[in-house]
Design a protein around this motif. Structure first.
Motif, PDB file in Angstrom:
ATOM      1  N   GLU A  29       0.668  -1.007   0.111  1.00 24.20           N
ATOM      2  CA  GLU A  29      -0.112   0.161   0.080  1.00 24.20           C
ATOM      3  C   GLU A  29       0.769   1.084  -0.276  1.00 24.20           C
ATOM      4  O   GLU A  29       1.677   1.419   0.787  1.00 24.20           O
ATOM      5  CB  GLU A  29      -0.983   0.062   1.233  1.00 24.20           C
ATOM      6  CG  GLU A  29      -1.918   1.204   1.265  1.00 24.20           C
ATOM      7  CD  GLU A  29      -2.758   1.112   2.420  1.00 24.20           C
ATOM      8  OE1 GLU A  29      -2.956   0.158   2.995  1.00 24.20           O
ATOM      9  OE2 GLU A  29      -3.253   2.332   2.845  1.00 24.20           O
ATOM     10  N   TYR A  30       0.244   2.225  -1.040  1.00 25.06           N
ATOM     11  CA  TYR A  30       1.303   3.356  -0.935  1.00 25.06           C
ATOM     12  C   TYR A  30       0.245   4.362  -0.427  1.00 25.06           C
ATOM     13  O   TYR A  30      -0.963   4.634  -1.146  1.00 25.06           O
ATOM     14  CB  TYR A  30       1.824   3.853  -2.303  1.00 25.06           C
ATOM     15  CG  TYR A  30       1.854   5.213  -2.489  1.00 25.06           C
ATOM     16  CD1 TYR A  30       2.802   6.186  -1.636  1.00 25.06           C
ATOM     17  CD2 TYR A  30       1.108   6.008  -3.551  1.00 25.06           C
ATOM     18  CE1 TYR A  30       3.016   7.420  -1.906  1.00 25.06           C
ATOM     19  CE2 TYR A  30       1.352   7.201  -3.764  1.00 25.06           C
ATOM     20  CZ  TYR A  30       2.185   8.092  -3.009  1.00 25.06           C
ATOM     21  OH  TYR A  30       2.564   9.323  -2.840  1.00 25.06           O
ATOM     22  N   LYS A  31       0.540   5.162   0.643  1.00 21.33           N
ATOM     23  CA  LYS A  31      -0.413   6.184   1.159  1.00 21.33           C
ATOM     24  C   LYS A  31      -0.259   7.525   0.673  1.00 21.33           C
ATOM     25  O   LYS A  31       0.738   8.111   1.118  1.00 21.33           O
ATOM     26  CB  LYS A  31      -0.477   6.423   2.710  1.00 21.33           C
ATOM     27  CG  LYS A  31      -1.542   5.189   3.412  1.00 21.33           C
ATOM     28  CD  LYS A  31      -1.421   5.366   4.957  1.00 21.33           C
ATOM     29  CE  LYS A  31      -2.139   4.273   5.719  1.00 21.33           C
ATOM     30  NZ  LYS A  31      -3.124   3.869   5.441  1.00 21.33           N
ATOM     31  N   ALA A  32      -0.876   8.002  -0.246  1.00 22.04           N
ATOM     32  CA  ALA A  32      -0.624   9.547  -0.752  1.00 22.04           C
ATOM     33  C   ALA A  32      -1.222  10.337   0.446  1.00 22.04           C
ATOM     34  O   ALA A  32      -1.927  10.229   1.278  1.00 22.04           O
ATOM     35  CB  ALA A  32      -1.457   9.561  -1.869  1.00 22.04           C
ATOM     36  N   PRO A  33      -0.412  11.844   0.475  1.00 23.97           N
ATOM     37  CA  PRO A  33      -0.819  12.486   1.481  1.00 23.97           C
ATOM     38  C   PRO A  33      -2.047  13.138   1.163  1.00 23.97           C
ATOM     39  O   PRO A  33      -2.480  13.221   0.134  1.00 23.97           O
ATOM     40  CB  PRO A  33       0.271  13.770   1.021  1.00 23.97           C
ATOM     41  CG  PRO A  33       0.840  13.521  -0.119  1.00 23.97           C
ATOM     42  CD  PRO A  33       0.777  11.743  -0.461  1.00 23.97           C
ATOM     43  N   ARG A  34      -2.829  13.280   2.268  1.00 23.02           N
ATOM     44  CA  ARG A  34      -4.344  13.880   2.062  1.00 23.02           C
ATOM     45  C   ARG A  34      -4.279  15.282   2.508  1.00 23.02           C
ATOM     46  O   ARG A  34      -3.928  16.028   3.433  1.00 23.02           O
ATOM     47  CB  ARG A  34      -5.013  13.214   3.125  1.00 23.02           C
ATOM     48  CG  ARG A  34      -5.466  11.763   2.760  1.00 23.02           C
ATOM     49  CD  ARG A  34      -6.366  11.231   3.899  1.00 23.02           C
ATOM     50  NE  ARG A  34      -7.555  11.977   3.858  1.00 23.02           N
ATOM     51  CZ  ARG A  34      -8.519  11.602   3.244  1.00 23.02           C
ATOM     52  NH1 ARG A  34      -8.573  10.539   2.089  1.00 23.02           N
ATOM     53  NH2 ARG A  34      -9.704  12.120   3.255  1.00 23.02           N
ATOM     54  N   PRO A  35      -4.646  16.164   1.389  1.00 20.89           N
ATOM     55  CA  PRO A  35      -4.608  17.548   1.522  1.00 20.89           C
ATOM     56  C   PRO A  35      -5.709  18.003   2.505  1.00 20.89           C
ATOM     57  O   PRO A  35      -6.639  17.157   2.704  1.00 20.89           O
ATOM     58  CB  PRO A  35      -5.050  18.021   0.097  1.00 20.89           C
ATOM     59  CG  PRO A  35      -5.399  16.921  -0.520  1.00 20.89           C
ATOM     60  CD  PRO A  35      -5.104  15.590  -0.061  1.00 20.89           C
ATOM     61  N   VAL A  41     -14.601  16.137   7.761  1.00 17.72           N
ATOM     62  CA  VAL A  41     -14.686  14.725   7.437  1.00 17.72           C
ATOM     63  C   VAL A  41     -14.063  13.708   8.648  1.00 17.72           C
ATOM     64  O   VAL A  41     -12.915  14.135   9.116  1.00 17.72           O
ATOM     65  CB  VAL A  41     -14.531  14.264   6.107  1.00 17.72           C
ATOM     66  CG1 VAL A  41     -15.347  14.834   5.218  1.00 17.72           C
ATOM     67  CG2 VAL A  41     -12.940  14.645   5.800  1.00 17.72           C
ATOM     68  N   ILE A  42     -14.620  12.551   8.783  1.00 15.78           N
ATOM     69  CA  ILE A  42     -13.902  11.503   9.567  1.00 15.78           C
ATOM     70  C   ILE A  42     -12.794  10.986   8.928  1.00 15.78           C
ATOM     71  O   ILE A  42     -13.058  10.537   7.683  1.00 15.78           O
ATOM     72  CB  ILE A  42     -14.945  10.471  10.032  1.00 15.78           C
ATOM     73  CG1 ILE A  42     -16.305  11.190  10.438  1.00 15.78           C
ATOM     74  CG2 ILE A  42     -14.271   9.422  10.740  1.00 15.78           C
ATOM     75  CD1 ILE A  42     -17.500  10.334  10.823  1.00 15.78           C
ATOM     76  N   ALA A  43     -11.742  11.055   9.380  1.00 12.47           N
ATOM     77  CA  ALA A  43     -10.396  10.476   8.604  1.00 12.47           C
ATOM     78  C   ALA A  43     -10.643   8.947   8.502  1.00 12.47           C
ATOM     79  O   ALA A  43     -11.328   8.362   9.497  1.00 12.47           O
ATOM     80  CB  ALA A  43      -9.079  10.728   9.648  1.00 12.47           C
ATOM     81  N   PRO A  44     -10.147   8.596   7.454  1.00 15.49           N
ATOM     82  CA  PRO A  44     -10.256   6.968   7.130  1.00 15.49           C
ATOM     83  C   PRO A  44      -9.064   6.472   8.342  1.00 15.49           C
ATOM     84  O   PRO A  44      -8.248   7.051   8.564  1.00 15.49           O
ATOM     85  CB  PRO A  44      -9.506   7.011   5.778  1.00 15.49           C
ATOM     86  CG  PRO A  44      -8.917   8.214   5.558  1.00 15.49           C
ATOM     87  CD  PRO A  44      -9.536   9.518   6.163  1.00 15.49           C
TER      88      PRO A  44
END
Lengths: 384, 323
Positions: A29-35, A41-44
């Motif tokens: 899994e590659y986690k892209a940064p979240r802007p 919103v509820i964070a994943p």
């Protein structure tokens, strides 16, 4: 001489026994940064996707007990794309037969191409890219994640069933929003709907305070039956419902949402899968978990049917028309040979209820009505 | 349960006892109402609704029909209902999430499929103790014990296997891989074969008990219904060996199979998502639970015709008939 022969023989036996009994699957899994986003919103969850793969392994092993088959998961999660690629190379060099990838389109494609010479199968449990299904199809790539086109077709069918033919399209400025928005335009054309206007959200105000003032003006256009929103991250879309100029329903990434999986899905035995997942992960099962679970279960199901853990047998079976998988959606799921996409019904959800499930009644197809969602064989521009 | 319903129930019960020629009664478990609907089989109407535990599914009577066992799935227990008074008189340990079960011909041992735990739990109804647990595949559902009591079969939905359990040793002796999501098992009266349905696979197999081999495999076809929607679930066999009735779930039909030639001879339109079935005592009629339409359809077995539908509670699931 004699001793060494024996050793080699013993080593061979041992190796054979190991490969005969255990099948390895790599989860990358590659986690892209979240802007940052405007809505609260509820964070994943951090382990979204991975928990689905883990449950898939547990499910495979429960079945495997009766067939003397064991499955093991190697997991690797990183926020650095180069590191992700390097890990894929390490796994490929060590002969890992299956990779489940949750990454962006570019990474998924790169890994798939690297994996091709060794015959390693890659399961895309991350990218929804339509291009990956329509233009860049790869022989060793299967998609358990649904595509944008499948989602918007599911929505389009329902909108038409409800006679909501005039759409106002509102999209964000992110790359994913544009992908979603393009898919909506394609579905509109496909089902004969009219896009009365297409607007990109550009305001910088804090909508938590200003939505009631800003959104009505923003949505004051020629009259529409429905507002279709393309805002993948939930930046502004959460504020569109109840604030539109005309009192009309909101659908798309917010409002009535087409999704592959959600907590409220409990029919077709899904309650059992949900419960198993919640016991394991201590949270609700999300779409990404479902896609990863489907990928791992695909391998397990094929191995159980064949009573073999031999990747070449499994791969041949997966490529044939006879393979199908139970996915708790009331239908048998199978892969489209032309794109490697897993066919599946798409539920349409409001936050706490299942509203409908597409394909809608009446959408006929010579092979399976599931192929009315996303790209059918004649719409694919590549050879797999 | 409030006082008024309790009095009413006692009244009904005493009326039933007083009247020696009372009609046979169908008990229907309503999965989403936590209740049982009781259908009087003379008037073919619901005469009583009884509150029970959460998510009632499988129901079965004991040999003399004095008790009804109820899988209260979300309460993780099997409730015991006194059929005279309509009261729950005890709860049996059942393992987690009991879904379907079968009563051994000894009238004592319940074989319970624990859907969430991949287990079959065997409970002694006299001592109220668990006397055995057997690990099976994922989501065990269908359960049946052979007429001679020697063999129990459990189906596991996600593992797609029929698990053969030796009832003397409580061990797994064999596994048969079948098509996807096996749901239900039904033994023939002589115990020589059993029928097992595969919901997602869309097939039904007839398995020979002696050789443990699949003898026949059937599939279904209804004009205008996509084959993916032909999902066999409940199965019932007439004692005379003439017919097998197969509930086809979301296809909203019951298939009638000639039990000698294994040919499908008719499809009967019933309510939505038809699930389980039960015969009236003389087997002249067959009742079906239809989960989505919330009703029970009545089939005339001789004429092979659907004669009536009876509204019950929400998501009717199990059916058992008190003669």
């Amino acid at each position: 001489m004699r001793v060494s022969t024996l050793c080699i023989l013993a080593a061979c036996l041992l190796a054979n026994e190991l490969t005969a009994a255990t099948l390895s699957i790599g989860y990358l899994e590659y986690k892209a940064p979240r802007p940052p986003v405007l809505s609260n919103v509820i964070a994943p969850a951090e382990d979204e996707g991975l928990q689905g793969a883990l449950l898939g392994i547990a499910d495979n092993n429960t079945t495997g007990r009766f067939l003397k088959q064991t499955f093991e998961l190697s997991e690797f999660v990183t926020d650095d794309k180069l590191v992700a690629l390097a890990q894929a190379k390490i796994w490929l060099a060590s002969g890992m037969p299956y990779l489940v990838v949750r990454g962006d389109t570019q990474l998924t494609l790169q890994i798939t191409q690297l994996a091709r010479p060794s015959g390693t199968l890659v399961f895309n449990a991350g990218s929804k890219s339509d291009a990956l299904r329509q233009q860049d199809c790869q022989v060793n790539l299967f998609h358990t994640m649904r595509s944008y086109a499948m989602l918007t077709d599911a929505l389009g069918q329902w909108l038409l069933a409800r006679k909501l033919r005039r759409w106002l399209l509102v999209h964000g400025d992110k790359w994913a929003d544009k992908q979603y928005s393009q898919a909506i335009e394609r579905s509109a054309q496909r089902y004969g709907a009219t896009i009365v206007d297409k607007k990109q959200w550009h305001f910088k105000t804090d909508l938590r305070r200003q939505a009631q003032a800003e959104v009505p003006l923003f949505t004051q256009t020629e009259e529409y039956d429905v507002v279709v929103v393309a805002d993948e991250l939930g930046d502004f879309g959460e504020f569109i419902p109840y604030n539109t100029w005309y009192p009309r329903p909101v659908v798309g990434t917010q409002g009535l949402v087409p999704k592959a999986w959600h907590k409220v899905i409990e029919q077709w035995g899904a309650a059992q899968l949900q419960k198993r997942f919640e016991d394991q992960a201590q949270r609700w099962m999300q779409e990404a978990d479902y896609a990863a679970w489907l990928a791992v279960r695909t391998i397990g199901e094929a191995a159980a049917r064949l009573n073999s853990l031999n990747p070449s047998d499994i791969n041949e079976y997966l490529g044939s028309a006879s393979f199908s998988l139970g996915g708790f959606k009331g239908r048998r799921l199978s892969y489209r040979p032309w794109s490697g996409q897993l066919r599946q019904p798409i539920p349409l959800l409001q936050p706490m209820a299942l509203v409908s499930q597409s394909p809608q009644a009446g959408y006929l197809h010579p092979i399976t009505d599931l192929d009315t969602l996303g790209f059918d064989e004649s719409e694919v521009h590549c050879i797999r | 349960m409030n006082k008024i319903t309790r009095y009413r129930r006692l009244l009904v019960a005493s009326l039933l006892v007083a009247n020696s020629s009372y009609a046979a009664m169908a008990y229907v478990s309503n999965e989403k109402d936590n209740s049982l609907s009781l259908i009087d089989l003379d008037s073919m109407s619901v005469v009583e609704t009884i509150s029970v535990g959460q998510r009632p599914r499988g129901i079965v009577f004991n040999e003399d029909f004095s008790k009804l066992y109820i899988c209260a799935s979300d309460d993780d227990t099997v409730e015991v209902l006194d059929t005279e008074t309509g009261r729950i008189i005890s709860e049996l340990p059942s393992g987690e999430d009991p879904e379907q079960f079968a009563l051994h011909p000894n009238d004592r041992h319940l074989y319970i499929a624990n859907e969430d735990d991949a287990l079959v739990t065997i409970v002694d109804t006299q001592t109220e103790q668990v006397i055995g647990q057997i690990e099976v595949g994922l989501e065990p559902e269908g359960m049946a014990v052979s007429p001679d009591g020697s063999l129990a079969i459990a189906t596991s939905e996600t593992t797609s296997m029929l698990h053969w359990i030796d009832t003397a040793s409580h061990t797994l002796v064999h596994n048969t891989v079948v098509d996807q999501r096996p749901r239900h098992v039904e033994f023939s009266k002589d115990g020589r074969v059993f029928w097992a349905s595969s919901e997602i696979g869309g097939t039904l197999v007839v398995v020979d008990v002696m050789s443990k081999e699949v003898q026949h495999k059937l599939s279904f076809k209804i004009a205008g219904v996509h084959k993916d929607k032909l999902q066999p679930v409940g199965v019932k066999l007439t004692d005379d060996g003439r017919y097998a009735f197969v509930a086809l779930g979301p296809a909203n039909h019951v298939a009638v199979v000639d039990a000698k030639t294994y040919k499908v001879i008719d499809y009967l339109l019933v309510g939505k998502r038809v699930w389980h079935m039960a015969f009236t005592p003389d087997q002249s009629q067959l009742l079906t639970t239809n989960g989505i339409s919330g009703d029970v359809s009545v089939i005339d077995v001789d004429k092979l015709r659907v004669t009536k539908s009876i509204q019950v509670g929400r998501f009717p699931w199990g059916l058992a008939i008190l003669p």
